[in-house]
Write a protein that holds these residues in place. Structure first.
Motif, short mmCIF file in Angstrom:
data_model
loop_
_atom_site.label_atom_id
_atom_site.label_comp_id
_atom_site.label_asym_id
_atom_site.label_seq_id
_atom_site.Cartn_x
_atom_site.Cartn_y
_atom_site.Cartn_z
N THR A 1 0.86 -1.18 0.00
CA THR A 1 0.00 0.00 0.00
C THR A 1 0.89 1.23 0.00
OG1 THR A 1 -1.90 1.06 1.08
CG2 THR A 1 -0.17 0.15 2.52
N ILE A 2 0.29 2.41 -0.05
CA ILE A 2 1.05 3.65 -0.12
C ILE A 2 0.98 4.37 1.21
CG2 ILE A 2 1.34 5.85 -1.30
CD1 ILE A 2 1.93 3.44 -3.04
N VAL A 3 2.13 4.72 1.75
CA VAL A 3 2.22 5.52 2.97
C VAL A 3 3.26 6.60 2.75
CG1 VAL A 3 2.81 5.54 5.42
CG2 VAL A 3 1.52 3.63 4.48
N ASP A 4 2.85 7.87 2.91
CA ASP A 4 3.76 8.99 2.74
C ASP A 4 4.49 8.94 1.40
OD1 ASP A 4 3.07 9.95 5.23
OD2 ASP A 4 4.69 8.89 6.25
N GLY A 5 3.79 8.48 0.38
CA GLY A 5 4.35 8.46 -0.96
C GLY A 5 5.19 7.25 -1.28
N ASP A 6 5.43 6.38 -0.31
CA ASP A 6 6.25 5.20 -0.53
C ASP A 6 5.38 3.94 -0.53
OD1 ASP A 6 8.64 6.69 -0.52
OD2 ASP A 6 8.66 6.69 1.68
N GLU A 7 5.78 2.98 -1.35
CA GLU A 7 5.08 1.70 -1.38
C GLU A 7 5.66 0.80 -0.30
OE1 GLU A 7 5.25 -1.51 -4.68
OE2 GLU A 7 3.60 -0.18 -5.24
N VAL A 8 4.79 0.36 0.61
CA VAL A 8 5.23 -0.47 1.74
C VAL A 8 4.29 -1.66 1.87
CG1 VAL A 8 6.20 1.52 2.97
CG2 VAL A 8 3.83 0.81 3.43
N PRO A 9 4.72 -2.74 2.54
CA PRO A 9 3.82 -3.87 2.77
C PRO A 9 2.62 -3.45 3.60
CG PRO A 9 6.11 -4.48 3.19
CD PRO A 9 6.09 -3.00 3.03
N ALA A 10 1.47 -4.04 3.31
CA ALA A 10 0.26 -3.73 4.07
C ALA A 10 0.36 -4.22 5.51
CB ALA A 10 -0.96 -4.34 3.40
N GLU A 11 1.23 -5.20 5.77
CA GLU A 11 1.40 -5.69 7.14
C GLU A 11 2.81 -6.24 7.31
OE1 GLU A 11 -0.76 -8.59 10.46
OE2 GLU A 11 -1.72 -8.18 8.52
N THR A 12 3.42 -5.93 8.44
CA THR A 12 4.72 -6.50 8.82
C THR A 12 4.68 -6.87 10.29
OG1 THR A 12 5.61 -4.28 9.30
CG2 THR A 12 6.05 -5.20 7.12
N ARG A 13 5.45 -7.91 10.66
CA ARG A 13 5.50 -8.38 12.04
C ARG A 13 6.92 -8.81 12.38
NH1 ARG A 13 0.50 -12.75 11.65
NH2 ARG A 13 -1.22 -11.26 11.30
N PHE A 14 7.22 -8.79 13.70
CA PHE A 14 8.51 -9.27 14.18
C PHE A 14 8.33 -9.84 15.57
CE2 PHE A 14 12.30 -8.56 16.79
CZ PHE A 14 13.22 -9.32 16.08
N SER A 15 9.11 -10.88 15.89
CA SER A 15 9.04 -11.50 17.22
C SER A 15 10.39 -12.07 17.61
CB SER A 15 7.98 -12.61 17.24
OG SER A 15 7.85 -13.16 18.54
N ALA A 16 10.69 -12.05 18.92
CA ALA A 16 11.94 -12.62 19.43
C ALA A 16 11.65 -13.25 20.80
CB ALA A 16 13.01 -11.55 19.55
#
Length: 497
Positions: A476-491
């Motif tokens: 999707t578009i955020v602040d003019g940049d194309e980014v993934p619609a969802e991201t996750r991280f876990s440790a």
């Protein structure tokens, strides 16, 4: 007068951007093993996180035959685990609907390029962007979602204790006041300029006949038909969704009929932002009971401390900082108790499980907004969630798993629900390095993306380090940049004996 109109637009966009630290309550996978395996652990969980995924697994920890040997159905070596400790943290960002694109549409307008005479194609396109952004940003289902989960747990034989915290919130433009724009925008004069859409086709494909009739009605907007034809043409060529046509038509009516006087200025504008949030800390005590070597049941009893956040603000009464800070300014604390139950059956190579969380529907108190006593922040009830799972474990180092939510689960994001299908696998290569992969799909939303995940775990004798990440297959578009619609991280760091 144009500046006053754009002030409304920018205030709405700023309000939407300012609430980014808060997001919808949609719990992430608990721990990196789950995240790496696509959250498919109801039938495959093998550590203290059984307190979340299936407490029945506690019934098999340390379970051996009368001769002291592991039983034949112990396909993932639970018998050798007598006690353990874990600590984990997960975080994620999710962009629902077209939220990012609408914010980008508004933020990308260069006011300096708009001439006072409104005599260029770029001016007209900017107007279309304004209408698209204002209409779309308040559509249900548009939100920026962030979430975080963290906790620690201990397992001693068939018992487990732990502490786990969740926080999520959401903010959205709940009302746009089109009556008090404080402008008089002569669209007919502006759009009639020959430099604006000179190649328009004179047809309608965006606005309906009914909308055109209202916009040209002298008792309503009273706009020239050529003006509507040009705007229709520009909307089609700009790729504006036809689903926004009705809202854009209403805004055009408001712009065409609103006068620039003190009675309809920004001081009276009721454009509002609604802020909601929920924080939960729960302390589960878990127990699993082996009915036989192949079947176990289990339960969690949880003391739960919940905090319901909420507010309702007029955009033009607050600065950006005040809007951002106010999401946690007003809240109500309350305590409840929760109950989870689960069952787990296993054969030599297959496991089948089911878990029901919050079966007693614990409820946490809402309150009346102190900034607007006509607005009530509703109670938060955690409705029962039921998930089934299956696992195929052909060898003790290889696992394939799948989970499915039997219930459609509400979130704090307005008009957004989840009902997930989770798929995952794990290969414990050389008993030193665990490699994981998975995928998740929310079947409750037709346009939801697939979430692909991967992770690894490193065994350092008694200690284990695990990490995982996940990303959607759509951008999707955020602040003019194309980014993934969802991201996750876990440790996670854990100890198992």
């Amino acid at each position: 007068m144009k500046t006053r109109l754009y002030a409304v637009v920018l205030a709405v966009a700023v309000a939407a951007i300012a609430i980014r630290p808060a997001a919808a309550f949609n719990p992430l996978p608990v721990g990196p093993r789950a995240m790496g395996m696509g959250n498919a652990l109801v039938a495959a969980v093998d550590n203290t996180e059984a307190a979340y995924y299936n407490p029945a697994a506690f019934g098999f920890f340390g379970l051996r035959s009368e001769s002291g040997q592991a039983v034949a159905t112990d396909n993932n070596n639970l018998a050798r685990k007598d006690w353990g400790l874990t600590g984990d943290f997960s975080a994620g960002v999710q962009i629902l609907g077209e939220f990012g694109e609408y914010v980008d549409s508004l933020a990308g307008i260069n006011l300096d390029e708009l001439s006072s005479s409104f005599d260029s194609e770029e001016d007209a396109k900017a107007l279309i962007k304004l209408m698209e952004g204002l209409s779309g940003i308040e559509e249900p289902g548009n939100a920026l979602v962030t979430s975080a989960v963290g906790g620690a747990g201990a397992r001693i034989g068939r018992f487990g204790i732990g502490a786990r915290g969740f926080f999520a919130g959401t903010g959205y433009v709940s009302e746009i006041d089109t009556e008090n724009l404080g402008v008089k925008f002569d669209l007919d004069v502006a759009i009639a300029d020959p430099n604006v859409a000179s190649d328009f086709d004179g047809e309608y494909g965006f606005f309906t006949d009914k909308q055109v009739a209202r916009l040209t009605d002298t008792n309503l907007a009273g706009l020239n038909e050529v003006t509507i034809q040009k705007l229709d043409y520009l909307a089609r060529n700009h790729g504006v969704s036809p689903e926004l046509a009705a809202d854009i038509a209403k805004l055009l009516e408001a712009v065409a009929t609103t006068s620039d006087d003190s009675d309809t200025g920004l001081e009276q504008n009721q454009t509002a932002v609604t802020l909601r949030g929920f924080q939960l800390v729960e302390f589960p005590v878990s127990y699993g009971h082996p009915v036989s070597e192949s079947f176990a049941v289990g339960a969690n009893v949880k003391m739960m401390r919940g905090r319901v956040y909420g507010n309702h603000l007029r955009v033009f009464d607050s600065s950006t900082d005040e809007i951002e800070d106010s999401i946690t300014d007003h809240y109500q604390d309350s305590t409840a108790f929760g109950l989870d139950v689960g069952a787990l059956a296993r054969t030599k190579r297959f496991n089948f499980g089911i878990v029901a969380r919050n079966v007693n529907s614990p409820t946490f108190d809402g309150f009346t907004s102190p900034t607007d006593t006509t607005v009530t922040i509703s109670d938060v009830t955690l409705k029962p969630q039921v998930t089934i799972g299956a696992a195929f474990i052909p060898t003790e180092t290889l696992t394939f798993a799948a989970d499915y939510d039997l219930t459609e689960n509400e979130t704090v994001a307005e008009d957004h629900t989840t009902q997930n299908l989770n798929l995952g696998m794990e290969w414990d290569a050389f008993r030193f390095l665990a490699l994981r992969g998975g995928a998740t799909k929310n079947l409750a939303e037709d346009d939801s993306p697939w979430i692909y995940s991967a992770g690894l775990g490193v065994n350092l004798w008694a200690m284990r380090l695990d990490v995982a990440g996940a990303i959607s297959n759509e951008n999707t578009i955020v602040d003019g940049d194309e980014v993934p619609a969802e991201t996750r991280f876990s440790a996670q760091i854990s100890i198992d004996f």
